[in-house]
Design an enzyme around this catalytic site. Sequence first.
Site, PDB file in Angstrom:
ATOM      1  N   TYR A  24       0.818   4.227  -2.575  1.00  0.00           N
ATOM      2  CA  TYR A  24      -0.278   5.186  -2.418  1.00  0.00           C
ATOM      3  C   TYR A  24      -0.079   6.019  -1.150  1.00  0.00           C
ATOM      4  CZ  TYR A  24      -5.186   6.774  -2.104  1.00  0.00           C
ATOM      5  OH  TYR A  24      -6.349   7.517  -2.017  1.00  0.00           O
ATOM      6  N   ASP A  25       0.125   5.324  -0.017  1.00  0.00           N
ATOM      7  CA  ASP A  25       0.195   6.028   1.273  1.00  0.00           C
ATOM      8  C   ASP A  25       1.381   6.993   1.317  1.00  0.00           C
ATOM      9  OD1 ASP A  25      -1.645   4.008   1.628  1.00  0.00           O
ATOM     10  OD2 ASP A  25      -0.834   3.280   3.530  1.00  0.00           O
ATOM     11  N   VAL A  45     -17.556  -0.956  -0.980  1.00  0.00           N
ATOM     12  CA  VAL A  45     -18.977  -0.652  -1.188  1.00  0.00           C
ATOM     13  C   VAL A  45     -19.419  -1.105  -2.580  1.00  0.00           C
ATOM     14  CG1 VAL A  45     -20.695   1.190  -1.359  1.00  0.00           C
ATOM     15  CG2 VAL A  45     -19.011   1.232   0.492  1.00  0.00           C
ATOM     16  N   ARG A  63       0.824  -1.219   0.000  1.00  0.00           N
ATOM     17  CA  ARG A  63       0.000   0.000   0.000  1.00  0.00           C
ATOM     18  C   ARG A  63       0.853   1.261   0.000  1.00  0.00           C
ATOM     19  NH1 ARG A  63      -5.336  -1.796   2.152  1.00  0.00           N
ATOM     20  NH2 ARG A  63      -6.068   0.318   2.375  1.00  0.00           N
ATOM     21  N   PRO A 115      -5.676  -1.660   7.114  1.00  0.00           N
ATOM     22  CA  PRO A 115      -5.868  -1.031   8.427  1.00  0.00           C
ATOM     23  C   PRO A 115      -7.015  -1.681   9.214  1.00  0.00           C
ATOM     24  CG  PRO A 115      -5.571   0.638   6.735  1.00  0.00           C
ATOM     25  CD  PRO A 115      -5.731  -0.669   6.022  1.00  0.00           C
TER      26      PRO A 115
HETATM   27  P1  NAD Z   1     -10.900   7.539  -9.141  1.00  0.00           P
HETATM   28  O1  NAD Z   1      -9.918   6.489  -9.436  1.00  0.00           O
HETATM   29  O2  NAD Z   1     -12.305   7.340  -9.608  1.00  0.00           O
HETATM   30  O3  NAD Z   1     -10.424   8.950  -9.670  1.00  0.00           O
HETATM   31  C1  NAD Z   1      -9.080   9.275  -9.918  1.00  0.00           C
HETATM   32  C2  NAD Z   1      -9.005   9.925 -11.275  1.00  0.00           C
HETATM   33  O4  NAD Z   1      -7.656  10.326 -11.531  1.00  0.00           O
HETATM   34  C3  NAD Z   1      -9.408   8.973 -12.396  1.00  0.00           C
HETATM   35  O5  NAD Z   1     -10.313   9.605 -13.274  1.00  0.00           O
HETATM   36  C4  NAD Z   1      -8.093   8.655 -13.078  1.00  0.00           C
HETATM   37  O6  NAD Z   1      -8.230   8.304 -14.444  1.00  0.00           O
HETATM   38  C5  NAD Z   1      -7.324   9.935 -12.852  1.00  0.00           C
HETATM   39  N1  NAD Z   1      -5.872   9.749 -12.944  1.00  0.00           N
HETATM   40  C6  NAD Z   1      -5.135   8.767 -12.382  1.00  0.00           C
HETATM   41  N2  NAD Z   1      -3.847   8.924 -12.685  1.00  0.00           N
HETATM   42  C7  NAD Z   1      -3.758  10.044 -13.456  1.00  0.00           C
HETATM   43  C8  NAD Z   1      -2.686  10.723 -14.101  1.00  0.00           C
HETATM   44  N3  NAD Z   1      -1.426  10.278 -13.992  1.00  0.00           N
HETATM   45  N4  NAD Z   1      -2.970  11.838 -14.803  1.00  0.00           N
HETATM   46  C9  NAD Z   1      -4.240  12.289 -14.924  1.00  0.00           C
HETATM   47  N5  NAD Z   1      -5.291  11.677 -14.352  1.00  0.00           N
HETATM   48  C10 NAD Z   1      -5.051  10.568 -13.616  1.00  0.00           C
HETATM   49  O7  NAD Z   1     -10.876   7.741  -7.551  1.00  0.00           O
HETATM   50  P2  NAD Z   1     -11.683   8.737  -6.613  1.00  0.00           P
HETATM   51  O8  NAD Z   1     -12.287   7.936  -5.549  1.00  0.00           O
HETATM   52  O9  NAD Z   1     -12.528   9.647  -7.417  1.00  0.00           O
HETATM   53  O10 NAD Z   1     -10.491   9.557  -5.965  1.00  0.00           O
HETATM   54  C11 NAD Z   1     -10.168  10.869  -6.364  1.00  0.00           C
HETATM   55  C12 NAD Z   1      -9.084  11.415  -5.459  1.00  0.00           C
HETATM   56  O11 NAD Z   1      -9.538  11.432  -4.105  1.00  0.00           O
HETATM   57  C13 NAD Z   1      -7.805  10.584  -5.492  1.00  0.00           C
HETATM   58  O12 NAD Z   1      -6.699  11.457  -5.436  1.00  0.00           O
HETATM   59  C14 NAD Z   1      -7.891   9.785  -4.224  1.00  0.00           C
HETATM   60  O13 NAD Z   1      -6.631   9.442  -3.737  1.00  0.00           O
HETATM   61  C15 NAD Z   1      -8.620  10.733  -3.296  1.00  0.00           C
HETATM   62  N6  NAD Z   1      -9.312   9.990  -2.224  1.00  0.00           N
HETATM   63  C16 NAD Z   1     -10.459   9.305  -2.490  1.00  0.00           C
HETATM   64  C17 NAD Z   1     -11.066   8.585  -1.478  1.00  0.00           C
HETATM   65  C18 NAD Z   1     -12.355   7.835  -1.685  1.00  0.00           C
HETATM   66  O14 NAD Z   1     -12.800   7.170  -0.748  1.00  0.00           O
HETATM   67  N7  NAD Z   1     -13.013   7.903  -2.799  1.00  0.00           N
HETATM   68  C19 NAD Z   1     -10.489   8.556  -0.181  1.00  0.00           C
HETATM   69  C20 NAD Z   1      -9.304   9.251   0.010  1.00  0.00           C
HETATM   70  C21 NAD Z   1      -8.727   9.981  -0.991  1.00  0.00           C
HETATM   71  N1  UDP Z   2     -12.916  -5.398   1.705  1.00  0.00           N
HETATM   72  C1  UDP Z   2     -13.589  -6.610   1.842  1.00  0.00           C
HETATM   73  N2  UDP Z   2     -14.090  -7.185   0.699  1.00  0.00           N
HETATM   74  C2  UDP Z   2     -13.983  -6.603  -0.537  1.00  0.00           C
HETATM   75  C3  UDP Z   2     -13.317  -5.360  -0.649  1.00  0.00           C
HETATM   76  C4  UDP Z   2     -12.774  -4.797   0.500  1.00  0.00           C
HETATM   77  O1  UDP Z   2     -13.714  -7.154   2.938  1.00  0.00           O
HETATM   78  O2  UDP Z   2     -14.493  -7.190  -1.507  1.00  0.00           O
HETATM   79  C5  UDP Z   2     -12.395  -4.754   2.944  1.00  0.00           C
HETATM   80  C6  UDP Z   2     -10.918  -4.368   2.859  1.00  0.00           C
HETATM   81  O3  UDP Z   2     -10.112  -5.464   3.258  1.00  0.00           O
HETATM   82  C7  UDP Z   2     -10.868  -3.215   3.838  1.00  0.00           C
HETATM   83  C8  UDP Z   2     -12.239  -2.562   3.717  1.00  0.00           C
HETATM   84  O4  UDP Z   2     -13.075  -3.530   3.116  1.00  0.00           O
HETATM   85  O5  UDP Z   2     -10.708  -3.680   5.158  1.00  0.00           O
HETATM   86  C9  UDP Z   2     -12.234  -1.307   2.868  1.00  0.00           C
HETATM   87  O6  UDP Z   2     -11.598  -1.616   1.639  1.00  0.00           O
HETATM   88  P1  UDP Z   2     -11.486  -0.553   0.454  1.00  0.00           P
HETATM   89  O7  UDP Z   2     -10.580  -1.147  -0.570  1.00  0.00           O
HETATM   90  O8  UDP Z   2     -12.840  -0.129   0.029  1.00  0.00           O
HETATM   91  O9  UDP Z   2     -10.839   0.732   1.120  1.00  0.00           O
HETATM   92  P2  UDP Z   2      -9.508   0.951   2.004  1.00  0.00           P
HETATM   93  O10 UDP Z   2      -8.979  -0.363   2.460  1.00  0.00           O
HETATM   94  O11 UDP Z   2      -8.580   1.631   1.078  1.00  0.00           O
HETATM   95  O12 UDP Z   2      -9.989   1.770   3.123  1.00  0.00           O
END
Ligand code: NAD
Ligand code: UDP
Length: 308
Positions: free
Chosen positions: A144-145, A187, A141, A273
Site C-alpha cells: 500500500y505505502d 473506528v 504494509r 506507525p
Molecule cells: P474503500 O476501500 O471504501 O474504497 C476504495 C474503493 O476502491 C472501493 O469501492 C473498492 O471496491 C475500489 N477498488 C479497489 N480496487 C479497485 C480496482 N482495482 N478497480 C476499481 N475499483 C477498485 O476505502 P476508502 O477509505 O473510501 O478510500 C478511498 C481512497 O482514499 C483510497 O485510494 C485510499 O487509499 C484513500 N485514503 C483513504 C483514507 C481513509 O482514512 N479513509 C486515508 C488515506 C487514503
Molecule cells: N487498531 C487497534 N485495534 C483495532 C484496529 C486498529 O488498536 O481493532 C490500531 C492500529 O494498530 C493502528 C490504529 O489503530 O495503530 C489505526 O489503525 P487503522 O487500521 O484504522 O489505520 P492505519 O493504521 O492505517 O492508520
Amino acid sequence: MKHILVTGGAGFLGSHLCDALLAAGNYVIALDNYFSGRLENIQHLITHPHFSMIEHDVNNPIFVTVDAIYNLACPASPIYYQHDPVKTVTTNVMGAINMLELAKRNNACILQASTSEVYGDPEVHPQTEDYRGNVNPIGPRACYDEGKRCAETLFFDYHREKHLPIKVVRIFNTYGPRMRADDGRVVSNFIVQALKNEPITVYGQGLQTRSFCYVDDLIQAMIKMMATDSTITGPINIGNPGEFTIIELAKKIIALTGSSSEIIYQDLPIDDPIQRQPDISLAASVLGWKPTIALDEGLKKTIDYFKE
Ligand code: NAD
Ligand code: UDP
C-alpha cells in the site's frame, strides 16, 4: 455541466464524494470493481439522472469522456489491502497509469487520493509535505505505502513530461458513515465492538496516535483542491490535526455508546506507525480550508450509522 469520473466510487470516501459532486450540479460517473466497496453505498444514486455507474477494474484501460477525474480506487484498510498485496501494488501503479492516460486523452485534470502512509512510521512530527517519510519497503504494509508513493511519482512524471494538470492530496485517517463493519479499521472496529458489548481490541498498548478526520470535512477539501488553478499540484495534507492515542479513542467510544465492553490488548501489527498528525498549514493557506467537525461530534454521527 461537468462530467466527473470517481474511481473507487462505491467505496466509503468515493460514495460521499459522488453525493457532494452531484449536489454541486455535476454529472458523475462512478467506477468500481466492488472489491472493498459496495453497491449499497451508491444505491440511492442509481436512479439519479446525472449519475452512472461502471463496473470496471482500474488495472485495465478504459475510455470515457470526462472533464475531471478523482482517482480513489484502492482498498484502504490493512485487512483489505494485505489480502492480495501484489494486486494492491498493481491497482496503485497500473491503475494510476490507466487513469493518467485517460486524463491525458481527455485533457482532464486528475486528482490522486494519496495517503499519510507515504510518511510511513514518521520521524518528523507533525508531518509536513516536505518530509520524505520512513517506509519499510519490504514489510506487509509496503504494498500500500510504496504503491501510493509510486502513484505520486507517476502523477508528477505525467505532469512534468506531458503537462497534465494534476492534484495530489495526502489523506490522513478519515472515518464516518459507510465504513464497512468488517473493514478492520480502528473506528469501525471499536464502534461495532462497543455496540455489541464485545471486547474492544486495542493493538499494542494503545499508546500509538492517530488524527481522525470526519468524512464531510475531507470531501470539502478534495473538491476545493480540484478547483484550484493549474499551478497548484500538491501534495497537500488533508486531515484533522486533533491527535489521540488509540486507548483514548477506545475510551471515548465506550463512553459515547454507553457500552459495557472491556478493553483487551492484542499484538501490535508489524510496522504500525507510532504517531501520526497532519500539519495542515498548506491546506489552510492554499485551500482556505480547515476541518470543522470535532472527534466527538463525528463519532456520534458514525455511531448512529452503525446502530441502524
Ligand atoms: P474503500 O476501500 O471504501 O474504497 C476504495 C474503493 O476502491 C472501493 O469501492 C473498492 O471496491 C475500489 N477498488 C479497489 N480496487 C479497485 C480496482 N482495482 N478497480 C476499481 N475499483 C477498485 O476505502 P476508502 O477509505 O473510501 O478510500 C478511498 C481512497 O482514499 C483510497 O485510494 C485510499 O487509499 C484513500 N485514503 C483513504 C483514507 C481513509 O482514512 N479513509 C486515508 C488515506 C487514503
Ligand atoms: N487498531 C487497534 N485495534 C483495532 C484496529 C486498529 O488498536 O481493532 C490500531 C492500529 O494498530 C493502528 C490504529 O489503530 O495503530 C489505526 O489503525 P487503522 O487500521 O484504522 O489505520 P492505519 O493504521 O492505517 O492508520
